[in-house]
Design an enzyme around this catalytic site. Sequence first.
Site, PDB file in Angstrom:
ATOM      1  CD  GLU A 275      28.654  50.738  37.862  1.00  0.00           C
ATOM      2  OE1 GLU A 275      28.760  51.969  37.690  1.00  0.00           O
ATOM      3  OE2 GLU A 275      28.545  49.928  36.921  1.00  0.00           O
ATOM      4  CG  HIS A 296      58.804  39.948  37.392  1.00  0.00           C
ATOM      5  ND1 HIS A 296      60.068  39.498  37.634  1.00  0.00           N
ATOM      6  CD2 HIS A 296      58.187  38.960  36.682  1.00  0.00           C
ATOM      7  CE1 HIS A 296      60.231  38.299  37.087  1.00  0.00           C
ATOM      8  NE2 HIS A 296      59.095  37.957  36.508  1.00  0.00           N
ATOM      9  CE  LYS A 410      25.947  57.760  35.227  1.00  0.00           C
ATOM     10  NZ  LYS A 410      24.960  56.697  34.886  1.00  0.00           N
TER      11      LYS A 410
END
Length: 440
Positions: A275, A296, A410
Amino acid sequence: MIMLDFSNILTKEIGNNGVLIDEIEKNAQKAIKLISEKPYKELNFLELPEQDLKELKEIGKRARDYEYFIILGIGGSALGPKVILEALSPLHNLRKKPKVFIYDNVDPTTFKHIIETIDLKRTLINVISKSGSTTETLAAFLIFWRMIRERKLEVKEHFVFTTDPEKGNLRILAEEYEIPTLVIPRDIGGRYSVLTPVGLFLAEALGIKSEELLEGAREISYRAFSEKLNQNPMAILASSLYLTDIQKNRKIVVFLPYSDRLKTFSEWFCQLWAESLGKEGKGTTPYPSLGTTDQHSQLQLWMEGPEDKLVLFVSVDKHEFQEEIPEEFHDIEGLRFIGGHTLEELINTEQLATEMALTMSKKPNMKLVLPKIDAYYLGQSFQFLQVVTSMAGLLYGINPFNQPGVELGKRLTFGALGKRGFETEGEKVKNYLKKQRFII
């Protein structure tokens, strides 16, 4: 002090995939000069170690009397507290009180399970939103508010707000209903807020001394402006990450701590880095991982996949617990060879082996070494990476403290939900949904 080993990004070690030490030092000095000019008021996070803790500690002491402690927040308002909980009090809810739940998403099933677990009469709810307008946080808050009122409970006994010092919806409610409130300093953004009451209140509720977190951070704040590079590893790391991007096109930073207690720390760093730096076509992609687990599942990719990654290890010198592996089955070599070693020795050896494998294959990597995991070194780690991120942003020539790219999402959410002033965005959502969709 946290140690940085940047040997394995140098041309001396990995050839053409590396960078020159002279270039690293030159850009590190540039980063120090830039941050010393304090071009953004948000750099006041460097002054957080000097904050007054009196009120915080008083409210924190009261929080320890509750059976349950809930945090409502998202992004930096949740990830920082999660790190403190998991790093300094692992498996907390199985061993200690208050039992902590951090509700940072609006998944209704998670909410249902929390409600079924807690007793509201014995619950303290910390609502964290600097603006007081965070949609996800306010949605959860409103539901809890209704439940508290329906049960005829005193809201001021069950809520603590952590918000802006003067304005916002939570500040208005706090004044009207006499709800205890902790302050997020005006110049501190969410992803840089872990060393404010955003994180420190939970620390106190857990019985962790917030001053110890700040004491570790103070050491970093003091060194951030030092022109002596052997005293300023933050500048070296910022320069190294910057140069491996612009010179070697390493666009992915694999953040790889070797401790379960630091798994969420990896996630916290990824928000901070992404961000802060992902702007104007610049920045690199942070990649949260965990050692030894991801050896792994991911090491094959790092070793032989696209040449676009830099691995940043975080190792812990002392894990504070020595469990010896029994020497059993002497006739089976696959079991015999690990007998007599400790789990700490095994995890640190696996980190070293992975580091060596990458280096031998000419894959750039660096390592941060924490002496141990405690409040002091966790506070140091938070501040260390916040300084590194700020310096990197300044080297890229962007503002590491704003986030313009998240605002459109938003606004569209507000429009879709019918918030006043966002009618245009609401129409855009309606039109989008009317479009022909190719779904099979």
